[in-house]
Design an enzyme around this catalytic site. Structure first.
Site, short mmCIF file in Angstrom:
data_model
loop_
_atom_site.label_atom_id
_atom_site.label_comp_id
_atom_site.label_asym_id
_atom_site.label_seq_id
_atom_site.Cartn_x
_atom_site.Cartn_y
_atom_site.Cartn_z
N GLU B 137 -45.58 -15.00 -42.99
CA GLU B 137 -45.90 -14.83 -44.51
C GLU B 137 -44.89 -14.19 -44.93
O GLU B 137 -45.21 -13.96 -46.09
CB GLU B 137 -47.25 -13.40 -44.07
CG GLU B 137 -45.94 -12.63 -42.78
CD GLU B 137 -46.69 -11.54 -42.55
OE1 GLU B 137 -47.89 -10.64 -43.53
OE2 GLU B 137 -48.02 -10.54 -41.48
N SER B 194 -44.61 -3.62 -44.70
CA SER B 194 -43.17 -3.96 -44.28
C SER B 194 -41.77 -4.28 -45.33
O SER B 194 -42.11 -4.09 -46.56
CB SER B 194 -43.12 -5.21 -44.21
OG SER B 194 -43.67 -5.92 -42.53
N ARG B 206 -36.28 -8.60 -41.96
CA ARG B 206 -37.47 -7.24 -42.29
C ARG B 206 -36.19 -5.83 -41.44
O ARG B 206 -36.32 -6.20 -40.39
CB ARG B 206 -38.00 -7.79 -41.42
CG ARG B 206 -39.62 -6.59 -41.53
CD ARG B 206 -40.55 -7.00 -40.35
NE ARG B 206 -41.76 -5.97 -40.72
CZ ARG B 206 -41.98 -5.26 -39.66
NH1 ARG B 206 -40.87 -5.07 -39.03
NH2 ARG B 206 -43.16 -4.57 -39.60
#
Lengths: 802, 369
Positions: B137, B194, B206
């Site tokens: 994703e 996120s 991330r």
């Protein structure tokens, strides 16, 4: 984005105000209170005052011995007198706001000696109660900034209270893992979770900065929790949370992915969206589950921000406090979890035992600045402090509130400032205690049992030490009750005063004895033993001098060990079977001490002997143990030999009494007497090659971090020349050998202490349980001679951990 | 590559199955030749007709017409890009539809991202006989963001910011582009949040995330006010007053807390006033909805700002469906970035808020990386 405000006091529940206070138990020594400070929070009030405490101390005074020793001599070598001494004490009391009026009334009635006109105040409630305090006490309320007080208090406890900070581990054997005191406390991050969150970076005593915060804090948990669950009280909300399952309310990674999000290493149980499952109108959620979800949400959020700030400012020590944390295992657990998660275990969440008192301590210190309280060292008085209360989440919240209704902390001013012994290899990693009883359940049970068993004997001895005082029996009984109660508390909550150790059990006993004016229960016994042993000194020295060099070295070591067996503090020695020996100390018995044969349990005697064949040591620092046979017939001949070899000797003995340990005061008289019989000792004193100093301790154990800095040993012979600083003496004289004698100092503590010079640890194990545990028998010998790594003669003594 | 995708069979879909919403992008070719038209199977036509002639599907499916990108050239084909969304819990209905329309007979590859691509993979197989091509994703998100910002479109600019965020009367939306955007902090606010640091098209990490996101806002609003949709919750929030719920610095200090540079209007404790019974009884549902929105938004702002400082990044791009029709939160974020960083940080937003993952998935279909 937020700040640290306190909770509205109108939100606190009303408590039953009719509970009878046992005020004299709580506001101790109020008639001698000098100065006050108060911290009024959302639900708890913390009162601080400083008092002077009069208590008895045992002093020894030499009789006039100008006449030659062998001629007409008085019955005793020295006389013992009880003197009143005044010391300073800090009192801190914590109670529910509901009691504030009752407490102020009590204080007013008992306040006689105070010269102060001002009371320092801090906390959100200080404003609200200002008028009440001024009216009741007739003192002017002087408000101090909350954050400043908090930080001042925090610095104070971190510096003065051993085992103040701890790590919380819910599932570990002992939930609390106390941190060793690091003298270097700065810099650190304090995350104060009140109704909001304040994140403060503290760089030095006077320099701190609020670097951030969050509006999501204890008030959010409480306010939002009350809306969601219709539960009004903070404690009850926590209680609900501890029973809930957050996974029914929260959307977890596995709810989205069906499992873990492997690519990013996010596990399935991780919360992806707090309250993500409650976004529906047609489902009911239990109060418990919602409270739990809320608790996780807030704890994780605070933990995350704390980590981000810690990272940005490169800080690794992060302390958490505020009413959200205050002793609540549920929140300590979730915060710990969060910090661990966000830093991948690199930073540990730290909590403080006296977190609730920080504001009051700080406010007090602000008011006492002219007295310079920070220049002294202060020690927690175990007799007068409640300790960390049981925080079991299963406990009914009402019960908890009640049991915590009056919580106390007392700190005594130590007469000297204490510093590290300069010879420690690494002061920051030094842990004095060999066994942490908080973590070792069988050992804990044994020692608690052992101390309880010994209590009758201690009480008897205490009474016997004061034959002229008829009320001594009553006081001794009070002592018994107090100490027994402490032991019971420790059985339930071994973490109450930090890590539980044999040392802390002994210290607690000493504090309790002092509390009831039994400063030195062994004074008479010590006096008698010293007198008897002195009579044999010359004979002992003479017989030693008749031996060959090698025989003599062994006899000297054996003498120290045999002497150490004479120990009224040890269980085995005071047992009936051993009584005849101890009772009628006789020189010949000294030689029949049931010492085990070599090889001893730990035996590096051969290495020691080899070393003795080499050049003499420059200076030996000798931490001595018992009075009587031990010091006079064991230690002194050994010292004499060292002096003869050309080694200077510094004899360190206790500053205050503990069991039958020889005190500095006694040792000075004894040494003077021995000097009169022995030219070697006499020359040593005269030439300043033999020095008597205080260890700074009044414990049978020894913490090398707390060695007296200012040594005010007033030698009777050469007062001016001996008035030196121990730490300085050690440096100046280039001490290259440290000798530690006895179970308390060399086995219960310091067994693993690494020194930067040669060290010799000598003890006889006079406790069959301990002997058993170490794989030896009763009266096994530990003779551990060590040379620091990098120097010749590698460590030879080795045995497995106790 | 271009040649390859030119022959790629229609239909072209990209799908992002999140915790709350499924986002679907569909490319409608407008340059179909007569020859193609003849070859086209009936199923394909029916799907195209169904999707393009409706703006709502079933009870909960919605096509965001205002987001449609027209006359787009994709892989050499001209057409329109459609943006469709429906709640994740209605995925079974969607699969049923796929089954009814014999979607599987088209032998197309269905590129899907988001956690649901994993969770529902077997459902796709069992219920609709479809094999999913699963994609990460975050990869898709970044790809989608960079693509939509770069496409030439006749419509309004994709990227914008708020001018004068501190002044409500003069705070206006201004278009901009993501030229030289790196390093960029990309904050995706879906059910959760996120936060990514993006250094180039294919270099990102991330940084962190938080579970206090759009799902938390809606979940708490449902519990506190009894509402059931995001639109309802936002509508309530727009009419409420959070200062009745939150405890402000001035509620404690009577004004600014100058010693620490805290203005009186700053929130000291979110929901802090709700500790008091009287105040709990005096607030409205609208106030609670507003406070929930402010709390969640400010918290995201706070964490974002700390990440920007730690990563040394000055441009922050906020995306995700939490921001859909949520000007309140966007302005709050714009203000928070500006105020607490003293103008150092700039908050940027994108029109297609929550669709970037789905767009990224579509691009993966056309240009496999």
């Amino acid at each position: 984005m937020a700040e640290c405000g306190r909770v509205d006091s109108n939100t606190s529940h009303t408590m039953d105000k009719s509970i009878t206070l046992p005020p004299d138990e709580i506001f101790r020594n109020l008639e001698n209170a000098k100065r006050f400070a108060i911290d009024i929070g959302g639900s708890l009030t913390k009162l601080a005052y400083y008092s002077t405490v009069q208590h008895k101390v045992a002093k020894v005074r030499s009789f006039d011995h100008t006449a030659k020793y062998s001629d007409i001599s008085p019955p005793y070598l020295y006389e013992i007198s009880m003197q009143e001494e005044v010391t300073a004490r800090l009192h801190f009391i914590k109670f529910e706001n509901a009691y504030i009026e009752t407490c102020l009334d009590f204080i007013k009635d008992h306040l006689v000696n105070t010269e102060t006109k001002v009371i320092k105040a801090t906390g959100g409630g200080a404003h609200k109660f200002k008028e009440l305090i001024e009216r009741k006490l007739g003192l002017k309320v002087d408000k101090e900034d909350e954050m400043t007080c908090l930080i001042k208090g925090c610095n104070f406890v971190l510096r003065n209270i051993p085992h103040e900070a701890f790590v919380y581990a819910k599932h570990a054997d002992s939930e609390f893992r106390f941190q060793t005191t690091n003298p270097d406390i700065f810099p650190y991050l304090l995350v104060n979770i009140g109704s909001g969150v304040s994140i403060v970076k503290v760089e030095s005593e006077d320099k701190f900065e609020r670097i951030g915060g969050s509006s999501i804090g204890g008030g959010t948990f409480w306010g939002l929790g009350a809306l969601l669950t219709k539960t009004k009280r903070f404690d009850e909300l926590l209680q609900l949370a501890s029973k809930g399952q957050h996974a029914s309310v929260d959307m977890l990674v596995k709810d989205i992915y069906g499992g873990s999000y492997g690519y990013l290493g996010l596990t399935g149980d991780l919360i992806a969206s707090s309250f993500g499952k409650s976004a529906t109108a047609d489902k009911e959620f239990s109060k418990e589950d919602m409270a739990k979800s809320l608790l996780h949400m807030i704890s994780n959020d605070i933990g995350q921000l704390a980590c981000l700030y810690a990272k940005l400012h490169n800080l690794s020590r992060v302390y958490f406090g505020g009413f959200f944390i205050r002793g609540h295992p549920v929140t300590m657990h979730t915060i710990t979890y969060s910090i661990n998660f966000f830093t991948k275990g690199e930073v540990q969440a730290l909590f403080l035992r006296h977190e609730g008192y920080l504001g009051a301590i700080g406010a007090f210190l602000k008011g006492a600045e002219e007295d310079n309280p920070n220049q002294y060292s202060w020690g927690e008085n175990y007799a007068g402090s409640s300790g960390l209360m049981s925080v079991s989440p299963d406990m009914n919240p009402m019960q908890r509130a009640r049991s915590g209704t009056f919580d106390m902390l007392e700190m005594d001013r130590l007469e000297r400032q204490l510093v590290n012994l300069p010879l420690l290899q690494d002061p920051s990693s030094y842990i004095p205690d060999t066994v942490d009883l908080t973590e070792d359940a069988p050992a804990r049970e044994y020692w608690l049992y052992c101390f309880e068993e010994a209590l009758d004997g201690v009480v008897k001895r205490a009474v016997a030490s004061q034959p002229d005082m008829p009320e001594a029996a009553l006081r001794a009984e009070k002592f018994r009750q107090k100490y027994r109660h402490k032991l019971q508390t420790l059985r339930q909550q071994p973490f109450a005063y930090g890590s539980l150790t044999v040392r802390s059990l002994l210290d607690t006993r000493e504090h309790c004895l002092n509390e009831f004016n039994f400063p030195d229960p062994y004074s008479k016994i010590k006096q008698r033993e010293n007198d008897i042993a002195l009579k044999y000194y010359q004979k002992a020295v003479k017989s030693l001098d008749e031996l060959s060099w090698e025989e003599k070295q062994f006899a000297l070591v054996r003498g120290v060990l045999a002497g150490n067996v004479f120990d009224w503090g040890a269980k085995a020695v005071s047992e009936p079977a051993f009584m005849p020996l101890g009772g009628q100390t006789d020189f010949c018995i000294f030689f029949f001490i049931p010492l085990s044969e070599r090889p001893w349990l730990v035996d590096s005697y051969d290495q020691w002997l080899e070393r003795l064949k080499g050049p003499p040591h420059k200076c030996a620092l000798f931490f001595v143990d018992n009075s009587g046979v031990d010091i006079i017939l064991g230690v002194m001949p050994f010292v004499r030999e060292l002096l003869s070899r050309g080694t200077e000797v510094v004899l360190a003995s206790n500053s205050g009494p503990a069991l039958n340990d020889v005190t500095n005061g006694e040792l000075q008289i004894l040494t003077e007497r021995i000097a009169a019989m022995d030219p070697v000792i006499e020359a040593g004193l005269r030439e300043d090659r033999l020095l008597l100093v205080q260890s700074g301790s009044s414990s049978p154990c020894l913490d090398l971090r707390l060695v007296v800095l200012v040594c005010d040993s007033t030698s009777l012979l050469f007062p001016s020349r001996l008035d030196k600083v121990l730490a300085m003496v050690v440096r100046e004289r280039q001490t290259d050998l440290v000798i530690i004698e006895g179970m308390g100092r060399a086995i219960h503590t310091n067994y693993y202490a690494m020194l930067s010079c040669e060290s010799l640890k000598m003890a006889v194990i006079k406790n069959s349980w301990l002997a058993d545990r170490l794989g030896g028998k009763l009266f096994s010998v530990v003779f551990k001679y060590e040379v620091p790594v990098g120097k010749p003669n590698k460590d030879c003594g080795a045995f497995s951990p106790c | 590559m271009k040649q390859l995708c030119h022959h790629l069979a229609f239909p072209w879909f990209g799908m992002d199955i999140g915790g709350t919403l499924v986002k679907l992008v569909y490319f409608e070719p407008k340059d179909i030749t007569a020859e193609e038209e003849q070859e086209e199977v009936e199923n394909l036509k029916s799907i195209r007709r169904y999707l393009t002639s409706n703006t709502a599907y079933g009870k909960t499916g919605i096509r965001d017409v205002h987001l449609e990108l027209q006359d787009l050239t994709l892989c050499g084909r001209k057409g329109n890009l459609h943006f469709i969304r429906f709640p994740t819990h209605d995925l079974p209905a969607f699969l049923q539809m796929g089954r009814d329309k014999h979607f599987s007979s088209l032998h197309t590859t269905l590129c899907a991202t988001g956690g649901g691509a994993y969770k529902f993979e077997s459902d796709f197989r069992m219920m609709a006989d479809l094999e999913l091509h699963k994609l990460d994703e975050l990869d898709c998100l970044i790809r989608g963001v960079l693509y939509l910002d770069s496409v030439m479109s006749s419509g309004p600019s994709e990227c914008y910011y708020f001018e004068n965020p501190a002044d409500p009367d003069h705070c206006v939306q201004k278009p901009c582009t993501l030229e030289n955007p790196y390093p960029l902090l990309l904050v995706n606010i879906g059910s959760g949040v996120s936060i990514l640091a993006v250094y180039s098209e294919d270099n990102y990490k991330r940084v962190t995330g938080t579970s206090l996101g759009g799902g938390t806002f809606l979940g708490l609003c449902c519990l506190l006010t009894g509402c059931s949709t995001f639109e309802e919750a936002l509508e309530m929030a727009s009419q409420g007053e959070s200062t009745r719920v939150d405890k402000l610095v001035r509620d404690i200090y009577g004004g600014d807390y100058e010693r620490f540079g805290l203005p009186g209007w700053a929130v000291a404790s979110s929901f802090g006033n709700m500790m008091s019974k009287e105040k709990r009884e005096s607030v409205s549902k609208e106030d609670l909805a507003r406070a929930t929105l402010v709390t969640i938004t400010n918290n995201i702002g706070s964490i974002t700002r700390m990440c920007a400082l730690n990563e040394n990044i000055e441009t922050v791009l906020f995306v995700g469906n939490f921001l859909r029709v949520n000007t309140l939160s966007m302005k709050l974020l714009a203000y928070a970035m500006d105020y607490w960083s003293k103008g150092q940080l700039k908050a940027l937003f994108l029109r297609h808020e929550g669709y970037f993952g789905a767009v990224g998935a579509l691009l993966e279909l056309l240009h496999p990386s």
